[in-house]
Design a protein around this motif. Structure first.
Motif, PDB file in Angstrom:
ATOM      1  N   LYS A 177       0.835  -1.203   0.000  1.00  0.00           N
ATOM      2  CA  LYS A 177       0.000   0.000   0.000  1.00  0.00           C
ATOM      3  C   LYS A 177       0.869   1.251   0.000  1.00  0.00           C
ATOM      4  O   LYS A 177       0.462   2.309  -0.477  1.00  0.00           O
ATOM      5  CB  LYS A 177      -0.925  -0.012   1.216  1.00  0.00           C
ATOM      6  N   ARG A 178       2.073   1.117   0.537  1.00  0.00           N
ATOM      7  CA  ARG A 178       3.066   2.191   0.457  1.00  0.00           C
ATOM      8  C   ARG A 178       4.446   1.552   0.429  1.00  0.00           C
ATOM      9  O   ARG A 178       4.643   0.447   0.939  1.00  0.00           O
ATOM     10  CB  ARG A 178       2.947   3.184   1.621  1.00  0.00           C
ATOM     11  N   PHE A 179       5.384   2.214  -0.190  1.00  0.00           N
ATOM     12  CA  PHE A 179       6.763   1.744  -0.259  1.00  0.00           C
ATOM     13  C   PHE A 179       7.361   1.830   1.139  1.00  0.00           C
ATOM     14  O   PHE A 179       7.234   2.853   1.822  1.00  0.00           O
ATOM     15  CB  PHE A 179       7.543   2.628  -1.235  1.00  0.00           C
ATOM     16  N   ILE A 180       8.010   0.763   1.603  1.00  0.00           N
ATOM     17  CA  ILE A 180       8.643   0.762   2.932  1.00  0.00           C
ATOM     18  C   ILE A 180      10.148   0.951   2.732  1.00  0.00           C
ATOM     19  O   ILE A 180      10.858   0.025   2.335  1.00  0.00           O
ATOM     20  CB  ILE A 180       8.394  -0.556   3.690  1.00  0.00           C
ATOM     21  N   PRO A 181      10.666   2.157   2.978  1.00  0.00           N
ATOM     22  CA  PRO A 181      12.085   2.424   2.711  1.00  0.00           C
ATOM     23  C   PRO A 181      13.034   1.780   3.716  1.00  0.00           C
ATOM     24  O   PRO A 181      12.664   1.529   4.877  1.00  0.00           O
ATOM     25  CB  PRO A 181      12.167   3.952   2.782  1.00  0.00           C
ATOM     26  N   LEU A 182      14.235   1.526   3.267  1.00  0.00           N
ATOM     27  CA  LEU A 182      15.276   0.974   4.122  1.00  0.00           C
ATOM     28  C   LEU A 182      15.501   1.858   5.350  1.00  0.00           C
ATOM     29  O   LEU A 182      15.695   1.360   6.459  1.00  0.00           O
ATOM     30  CB  LEU A 182      16.588   0.841   3.339  1.00  0.00           C
ATOM     31  N   SER A 183      15.446   3.168   5.158  1.00  0.00           N
ATOM     32  CA  SER A 183      15.694   4.096   6.267  1.00  0.00           C
ATOM     33  C   SER A 183      14.697   3.880   7.409  1.00  0.00           C
ATOM     34  O   SER A 183      15.066   3.913   8.589  1.00  0.00           O
ATOM     35  CB  SER A 183      15.615   5.547   5.774  1.00  0.00           C
ATOM     36  N   GLU A 184      13.446   3.623   7.062  1.00  0.00           N
ATOM     37  CA  GLU A 184      12.425   3.386   8.088  1.00  0.00           C
ATOM     38  C   GLU A 184      12.656   2.042   8.783  1.00  0.00           C
ATOM     39  O   GLU A 184      12.563   1.928  10.014  1.00  0.00           O
ATOM     40  CB  GLU A 184      11.036   3.409   7.460  1.00  0.00           C
ATOM     41  N   LEU A 185      12.969   1.029   7.989  1.00  0.00           N
ATOM     42  CA  LEU A 185      13.234  -0.291   8.559  1.00  0.00           C
ATOM     43  C   LEU A 185      14.442  -0.260   9.488  1.00  0.00           C
ATOM     44  O   LEU A 185      14.456  -0.924  10.529  1.00  0.00           O
ATOM     45  CB  LEU A 185      13.472  -1.306   7.436  1.00  0.00           C
ATOM     46  N   LYS A 186      15.433   0.550   9.124  1.00  0.00           N
ATOM     47  CA  LYS A 186      16.634   0.639   9.954  1.00  0.00           C
ATOM     48  C   LYS A 186      16.326   1.284  11.298  1.00  0.00           C
ATOM     49  O   LYS A 186      16.818   0.846  12.349  1.00  0.00           O
ATOM     50  CB  LYS A 186      17.721   1.435   9.226  1.00  0.00           C
ATOM     51  N   LYS A 187      15.492   2.322  11.300  1.00  0.00           N
ATOM     52  CA  LYS A 187      15.102   2.963  12.557  1.00  0.00           C
ATOM     53  C   LYS A 187      14.396   1.969  13.473  1.00  0.00           C
ATOM     54  O   LYS A 187      14.670   1.899  14.668  1.00  0.00           O
ATOM     55  CB  LYS A 187      14.174   4.148  12.276  1.00  0.00           C
ATOM     56  N   ILE A 188      13.493   1.199  12.882  1.00  0.00           N
ATOM     57  CA  ILE A 188      12.746   0.221  13.681  1.00  0.00           C
ATOM     58  C   ILE A 188      13.675  -0.876  14.181  1.00  0.00           C
ATOM     59  O   ILE A 188      13.581  -1.310  15.337  1.00  0.00           O
ATOM     60  CB  ILE A 188      11.604  -0.381  12.844  1.00  0.00           C
ATOM     61  N   HIS A 189      14.587  -1.312  13.316  1.00  0.00           N
ATOM     62  CA  HIS A 189      15.555  -2.343  13.716  1.00  0.00           C
ATOM     63  C   HIS A 189      16.365  -1.879  14.932  1.00  0.00           C
ATOM     64  O   HIS A 189      16.556  -2.642  15.886  1.00  0.00           O
ATOM     65  CB  HIS A 189      16.491  -2.647  12.554  1.00  0.00           C
ATOM     66  N   LEU A 190      16.821  -0.648  14.903  1.00  0.00           N
ATOM     67  CA  LEU A 190      17.610  -0.126  16.024  1.00  0.00           C
ATOM     68  C   LEU A 190      16.775  -0.023  17.297  1.00  0.00           C
ATOM     69  O   LEU A 190      17.267  -0.307  18.395  1.00  0.00           O
ATOM     70  CB  LEU A 190      18.203   1.241  15.657  1.00  0.00           C
ATOM     71  N   GLN A 191      15.514   0.364  17.155  1.00  0.00           N
ATOM     72  CA  GLN A 191      14.618   0.415  18.317  1.00  0.00           C
ATOM     73  C   GLN A 191      14.415  -0.980  18.899  1.00  0.00           C
ATOM     74  O   GLN A 191      14.501  -1.186  20.114  1.00  0.00           O
ATOM     75  CB  GLN A 191      13.256   0.999  17.907  1.00  0.00           C
ATOM     76  N   HIS A 192      14.173  -1.943  18.024  1.00  0.00           N
ATOM     77  CA  HIS A 192      13.934  -3.311  18.479  1.00  0.00           C
ATOM     78  C   HIS A 192      15.201  -3.944  19.043  1.00  0.00           C
ATOM     79  O   HIS A 192      15.139  -4.779  19.942  1.00  0.00           O
ATOM     80  CB  HIS A 192      13.392  -4.153  17.323  1.00  0.00           C
ATOM     81  N   LYS A 193      16.336  -3.540  18.495  1.00  0.00           N
ATOM     82  CA  LYS A 193      17.611  -4.065  18.992  1.00  0.00           C
ATOM     83  C   LYS A 193      17.866  -3.584  20.416  1.00  0.00           C
ATOM     84  O   LYS A 193      18.407  -4.309  21.254  1.00  0.00           O
ATOM     85  CB  LYS A 193      18.745  -3.607  18.070  1.00  0.00           C
ATOM     86  N   ALA A 194      17.440  -2.352  20.692  1.00  0.00           N
ATOM     87  CA  ALA A 194      17.660  -1.775  22.022  1.00  0.00           C
ATOM     88  C   ALA A 194      16.616  -2.226  23.043  1.00  0.00           C
ATOM     89  O   ALA A 194      16.935  -2.489  24.205  1.00  0.00           O
ATOM     90  CB  ALA A 194      17.646  -0.248  21.923  1.00  0.00           C
ATOM     91  N   LYS A 195      15.368  -2.351  22.588  1.00  0.00           N
ATOM     92  CA  LYS A 195      14.285  -2.627  23.541  1.00  0.00           C
ATOM     93  C   LYS A 195      13.557  -3.945  23.298  1.00  0.00           C
ATOM     94  O   LYS A 195      12.646  -4.307  24.034  1.00  0.00           O
ATOM     95  CB  LYS A 195      13.269  -1.486  23.497  1.00  0.00           C
ATOM     96  N   GLY A 196      13.944  -4.639  22.244  1.00  0.00           N
ATOM     97  CA  GLY A 196      13.266  -5.880  21.913  1.00  0.00           C
ATOM     98  C   GLY A 196      12.182  -5.642  20.879  1.00  0.00           C
ATOM     99  O   GLY A 196      11.542  -4.591  20.874  1.00  0.00           O
ATOM    100  N   GLY A 197      11.995  -6.615  20.002  1.00  0.00           N
ATOM    101  CA  GLY A 197      10.989  -6.482  18.958  1.00  0.00           C
ATOM    102  C   GLY A 197      11.290  -7.425  17.817  1.00  0.00           C
ATOM    103  O   GLY A 197      12.399  -7.969  17.721  1.00  0.00           O
TER     104      GLY A 197
END
Length: 239
Positions: free
Chosen positions: A184-204
């Protein structure tokens, strides 16, 4: 990567700009595949850095581990010429092929190849645009033919030709994929990277996503949790 607009749908490897491995659009050679096989178009990304460059670790079998049923496969949506051949192959190119189906050829990385050998008919994969201005996930496709011999390895005119591979003992395999839908929308690498870093720090769920832990691979496995989480992002506002 897609070479010249040929009639097949292959993929090959490229070095991705930024931090990922690029996939070579390998939908490509001129010939039509046998009946039942996909028409090849351009080239997608192989699983090593440059096209034709092979990975150092020659794992003949996939390492023992989790059984994956979802995948992320990289290809280049923008023109890039290699030996006079345009290796461009984006999701829009896949959509134009007969039955919106093409073979994912040109992978020249052992680990990426092994992942393709693990793929089963009906499994889903994200079509990831790589080595371009804005890399990211564009849509979803499905595996419609399980791994078989990649004939480009024997074609001297093909950018993925491998002189060391023999017909009686071929090194490289490919699968056929079919377009399912655009996100429905393009999911950019930049957004995925932000989420990855959040999940890496807090779990996800994206804590250990291969896009960041094995970034150079053009064919990557995804857990069901990772796949479902990424898919859910299309209904959310960008970060």
């Amino acid at each position: 990567m897609a070479p010249k607009m040929r009639t097949r749908g292959t993929t090959r490897t490229l070095q991705s700009s930024n931090d990922e491995e690029t996939k070579t659009n390998v939908h490509s050679e001129d010939s039509t595949l046998e009946v039942g096989q996909a028409v090849r178009g351009k080239r997608k990304a192989s699983g090593s850095g440059k096209t034709g460059k092979q990975e150092s670790s020659k794992g003949e079998k996939s390492p023992e581990g989790p059984q994956y049923c979802h995948w992320l496969m990289k290809s280049e949506p923008e023109s890039r010429f290699e030996n006079g051949i345009d290796v461009k192959f984006g999701i829009e190119d896949l959509k134009t092929l007969p039955n919106q189906t093409g073979c994912w050829d040109g992978v020249r990385n052992y680990q990426a190849r092994n992942f393709m050998r693990d793929m089963k008919k009906g499994q889903q994969a994200f079509f990831y645009h790589s080595n371009c201005k804005e890399p990211g996930i564009a849509g979803v496709m499905k595996i419609v033919k399980e791994s078989y011999v990649d004939q480009t390895q024997f074609d001297k005119k093909d950018v993925h030709y491998d002189a060391s591979s023999k017909a009686d003992d071929p090194k490289w395999s490919m699968v056929d994929v079919q377009f399912e839908r655009m996100l429905k929308r393009f999911i950019p690498l930049s957004e995925l990277k932000k989420i990855h870093l959040q999940h890496k720090a807090k779990g996800g769920p994206l804590n250990g996503m291969a896009l960041f832990t094995r970034a150079r691979l053009s064919v990557q496995p995804l857990t069901s949790e990772e796949f479902d989480f990424v898919l859910s992002l299309e209904d959310k506002d960008p970060l």
